[in-house]
Write a protein that holds these residues in place. Structure first.
Motif, PDB file in Angstrom:
ATOM      1  N   ASP A  56       0.846  -1.242  -0.194  1.00 35.16           N
ATOM      2  CA  ASP A  56       0.060   0.058   0.022  1.00 35.16           C
ATOM      3  C   ASP A  56       0.775   1.481  -0.087  1.00 35.16           C
ATOM      4  OD1 ASP A  56      -2.143  -1.581   0.297  1.00 35.16           O
ATOM      5  OD2 ASP A  56      -2.422  -1.294   2.159  1.00 35.16           O
ATOM      6  N   HIS A  59      -3.616   5.293   1.452  1.00 34.64           N
ATOM      7  CA  HIS A  59      -5.032   4.945   1.796  1.00 34.64           C
ATOM      8  C   HIS A  59      -5.262   5.611   3.271  1.00 34.64           C
ATOM      9  CE1 HIS A  59      -4.007   2.188   4.779  1.00 34.64           C
ATOM     10  NE2 HIS A  59      -3.396   1.451   4.090  1.00 34.64           N
ATOM     11  N   HIS A  68       3.782   0.226   2.981  1.00 31.93           N
ATOM     12  CA  HIS A  68       3.725  -0.941   3.916  1.00 31.93           C
ATOM     13  C   HIS A  68       3.056  -2.184   3.279  1.00 31.93           C
ATOM     14  CE1 HIS A  68      -0.214   1.217   4.952  1.00 31.93           C
ATOM     15  NE2 HIS A  68      -0.516   0.085   4.817  1.00 31.93           N
ATOM     16  N   HIS A  70       0.833  -5.834   3.585  1.00 35.82           N
ATOM     17  CA  HIS A  70      -0.164  -6.685   4.123  1.00 35.82           C
ATOM     18  C   HIS A  70      -0.033  -8.029   3.659  1.00 35.82           C
ATOM     19  CE1 HIS A  70      -2.735  -3.242   5.892  1.00 35.82           C
ATOM     20  NE2 HIS A  70      -2.174  -2.519   4.504  1.00 35.82           N
ATOM     21  N   ARG A  82      -6.508  -9.396   6.122  1.00 35.78           N
ATOM     22  CA  ARG A  82      -5.478  -8.683   5.282  1.00 35.78           C
ATOM     23  C   ARG A  82      -4.738  -8.143   6.578  1.00 35.78           C
ATOM     24  NH1 ARG A  82      -3.973  -4.150   1.612  1.00 35.78           N
ATOM     25  NH2 ARG A  82      -5.244  -2.853   3.340  1.00 35.78           N
TER      26      ARG A  82
END
Ligand SMILES: [Zn+2]
Length: 98
Positions: A56, A59, A68, A70, A82
């Protein structure tokens, strides 16, 4: 090759956070860009086509380190989880992915 360049290739999609599907072409990566051309999310799909990893870049939902990662947990296929990734050194991204 490796996970950075999956054997099935990499494709681009324009949209917003949440647009990437949870399943896709096996062994591929999808890179999601917003309308301004900013990379917002990358998703890896495994050999069964299920999402296996996210990176990501942007968001909502509080303070985050960017990017980062997931992982995807398909233990419950109706509601895959997730969880946020963090290794034993506190790294939020997994270099084995990219
Ligand atoms: Zn995230």
């Amino acid at each position: 090759m490796g996970m950075c360049k999956p054997s099935g290739g990499i494709s681009k999609q324009i949209g917003r956070v949440g647009d990437l599907k949870t399943t896709g072409e096996p062994n591929t990566r999808k890179d999601l860009y917003n309308e301004d051309g900013k990379l917002i999310q990358q998703r890896w799909y495994g050999s069964d086509g299920n999402a296996i990893w996210d990176r990501d870049w942007s968001h909502g939902g509080g303070e985050h380190e960017w990017p980062h990662d997931h992982s995807w947990d398909w233990t419950n296929p109706q509601h895959p989880d997730r969880p946020a990734y963090e290794d034993e050194y506190g790294n939020k991204t997994n270099s084995s992915y990219c």
